[in-house]
Structures are given as C-alpha cells and as structure tokens.
Design an enzyme around this catalytic site. Structure first.
Site, PDB file in Angstrom:
ATOM      1  N   LYS A 131       5.426  -0.724  47.846  1.00 11.74           N
ATOM      2  CA  LYS A 131       6.393   0.061  48.950  1.00 11.74           C
ATOM      3  C   LYS A 131       7.886   0.315  48.333  1.00 11.74           C
ATOM      4  O   LYS A 131       8.262   1.212  48.863  1.00 11.74           O
ATOM      5  CB  LYS A 131       6.373  -0.938  50.224  1.00 11.74           C
ATOM      6  CG  LYS A 131       7.264  -2.178  49.734  1.00 11.74           C
ATOM      7  CD  LYS A 131       8.688  -2.153  50.091  1.00 11.74           C
ATOM      8  CE  LYS A 131       9.719  -3.802  49.495  1.00 11.74           C
ATOM      9  NZ  LYS A 131      10.920  -3.468  49.672  1.00 11.74           N
ATOM     10  N   THR A 179      11.350  -0.068  54.238  1.00 16.03           N
ATOM     11  CA  THR A 179      11.958   0.374  53.212  1.00 16.03           C
ATOM     12  C   THR A 179      12.036   1.803  53.100  1.00 16.03           C
ATOM     13  O   THR A 179      12.976   2.233  52.368  1.00 16.03           O
ATOM     14  CB  THR A 179      11.276  -0.452  51.840  1.00 16.03           C
ATOM     15  OG1 THR A 179      10.969  -1.718  52.199  1.00 16.03           O
ATOM     16  CG2 THR A 179      11.746  -0.132  50.710  1.00 16.03           C
TER      17      THR A 179
END
Length: 334
Positions: free
Chosen positions: A194, A251
């Site tokens: 991620k 994120t």
C-alpha cells in the site's frame, strides 16, 4: 509464554510513540527507545515527543531512554518501530537483550532490499526466534489521529492465536480496536504494498488527475497486492479487510500519509533527492518498491503499478510517461 509485564517500544518516531501511548492508555508500563538522547530526555521530562508528536501528552506510564538494552531488559512485549531497512542491523545488536519467550511486535511496513523478506521473516532470522513469537500490527493506523484518540481499528496477526490475543488485549482502548488474524503474510504484504500504491496516488494527485484515476489506482493496486499475496500463500480475504483495503484507502487518501506526500513531490516534477529533502521523513514505499518488484518477478506476478512507481523513483522516468505506459498495456478481463 512470558507474561506481558512491561513493554519496550524500539523507535521514537510518530507511530512508535503513538503505539506506546496506546499501550500505556490500555494499562501497560512502556519504555521507548530513542536513537537520540535529546528525544528520550524530552519524553522523560515533558511527557511529549516534540520531534514527531508535538502537543500530544503521553501517560505517566511512558518513559524513554537512549539505551536499547535498558529498554528491552525484562520486557514481555518488545515492539519494533524502526525503518524497515535498518531492522536487521538493529536486531543483531538487540537480540541478546530479549527475554527467552518475549513477544516481538512488528509495526514496520516494508520488504527488505536484497533478500525480499517480509519484516517478520527478518525478525525470525536476525533475533533467532520462532515465527510464532512474532506479531504483526497492520491497518489504517495514521499515527497523528490515533495519538489524539480518534477511533481507529487494526489487525493483530500471528500464527499463535493465544499470542495474538495477548497483544490484542494489551492494546484495546476506547479509541483503538484491534482484531486478531492468523494471516501474517497477508497482513504484512498489505502493509508494504500500500505504501507503493500511495506513492502512485500522490503522483496522480499532483499531476491534477481526477477521482477516476485515483479510484483506479486504489482498486487495481489492491488487485496486484492480492495477486502477490496469493502467490505467497496469503488468504485473499485479508486484502478485503483492515490490513488490505482499509490501510490502502487511508494511506492513499490522507494528507498525513508520508508516502502519498512523497508521491506528490514526484508528481510535481521533483527528483527523488528533492522530494526526500522536502519531506524529511521516511517514505517506506520508495525503497520497498524495489524489493516488491523483485519479489513479484521471482514469483511470476504482474504488478504494473509497482513497476511504474519503481521507474519513476529509481530510473528517473517522467510520471507522464509512466501513466502512458500503464494505460497502454494490453487489455484483458478484470
């Protein structure tokens, strides 16, 4: 299994400090190890980490030291919160201080350069401990929000369910809700990849690309994460949960994200060195994209977004060229 007793948090960055606060708020005495004595002294004397969480008051249960051996001695829970590429070297120095059955908790989200090993694998090798002593914490855990008590959830993953439950109980607070999972591989890969996808998201944002593009990056980024995870033996359902989609969305979308912010600098045409100088913090995805690319190639897994991020970061490819390369790939079924 060693009783929890007190905890050591090795690393005084924003997430290490916030996690120490969570542990203390849940009732555990915590010693933070800081690389710099000035940071340790500030935490001891003021109850605040001025460099990483200014204005956030820590519990009286938290103290700090620049002596790793002192922090670790007698700790039933040892939390590792250092940059992923420094873990092996640090653990080689720290392993001798660990109690025989202490639980080791990894907060790190990266893949080791050169070896392509996950952080739990590095811990097992470097500290010479059994895999079932290592717990991985992963999820949408932006430290500044957790530090001020905003509600958040996380995954506590370990092959030993009893040990996972021990850590779960140690970090449960009114604002922090942990869920146990036995899929360590999936939790770690979700957390590592991620960061790379968030770099791509930041690049796209700075280029002025819209919501369609950004939604594409999140969903196709999740798809390539899951492909790699399944190839390595992860449960595909993990990537639909907090350690997968949850962490990816947070994120990518949050301006608090180091990786997204770093990507924005690259998307504005800055070099890797210029972006590093501007952000002044570790963006794990910058180094991990190399290791993740190598890991994917070794297992015959296509990861086109990761490939293009690596080209932008490390080969000097113009982000516009990378976008064109992504969009001109051969069409196929979803």
């Amino acid at each position: 299994m060693t009783p929890l007793g007190h905890a050591a948090v090795l690393g005084a960055g924003s997430w290490g400090t916030a996690f120490a606060k969570v542990l203390a708020d849940a009732g555990t005495d915590v010693t933070i190890w800081a690389r710099r004595e000035s940071v340790a002294e500030a935490i001891r004397s003021t109850g605040v980490n001025p460099d990483y969480l200014p204005g956030v008051r820590l519990s009286d249960r938290v103290t700090a030291t620049a002596d790793a051996g002192k922090a670790i001695a007698g700790a039933g829970l040892v939390v590792l919160a250092v940059p992923s590429q420094t873990l092996r070297g640090n653990l080689a120095e720290w392993a001798g201080f660990l109690d025989a059955d202490a639980t080791l908790v990894s907060l790190m989200k990266g893949i080791e350069l050169g070896t392509t090993k996950r952080m739990s694998e590095v811990i097992v090798e470097s500290a010479r401990v059994a895999p079932d002593r290592v717990v991985v914490v992963s999820g949408p855990n932006l430290a500044p929000e957790i530090a001020v008590g905003q509600p958040a959830a996380t995954v506590v993953a370990c092959t030993d369910v009893e040990r996972a439950t021990l850590v779960q109980n140690a970090v449960t607070t009114p604002y922090f809700r942990p869920y146990t999972n036995d899929d360590v591989i999936g939790a770690e890969l979700g957390g590592a990849v991620k960061n790379v996808i968030a770099l791509a998201y930041g690049i796209a944002t700075a280029m002025g690309l819209g919501d369609n593009t950004r939604a594409m990056l999140i969903t196709r980024g999740l798809a390539e994460t899951a492909r790699l995870g399944v190839a390595l033996g992860a449960d595909p359902l993990t990537f639909a949960g907090l350690a997968g989609m949850g962490d990816l969305v947070a994120t990518c979308s949050s301006p608090l994200s180091r990786n997204r912010t770093f990507g924005e600098h690259l998307g504005r045409g800055e070099t890797l060195e210029e972006a590093q100088a501007a952000t002044r913090q570790t963006a794990e995805g910058v180094k991990s994209c190399l290791a993740i690319r190598d890991l994917a190639r070794a297992h015959g897994v296509e990861m086109p977004i990761t490939e293009q991020v690596e080209r932008v970061c490390h080969e000097g490819v113009d982000p516009r060229t990378a976008v064109t390369a992504l969009m001109s790939r051969t069409t196929k079924p979803e």
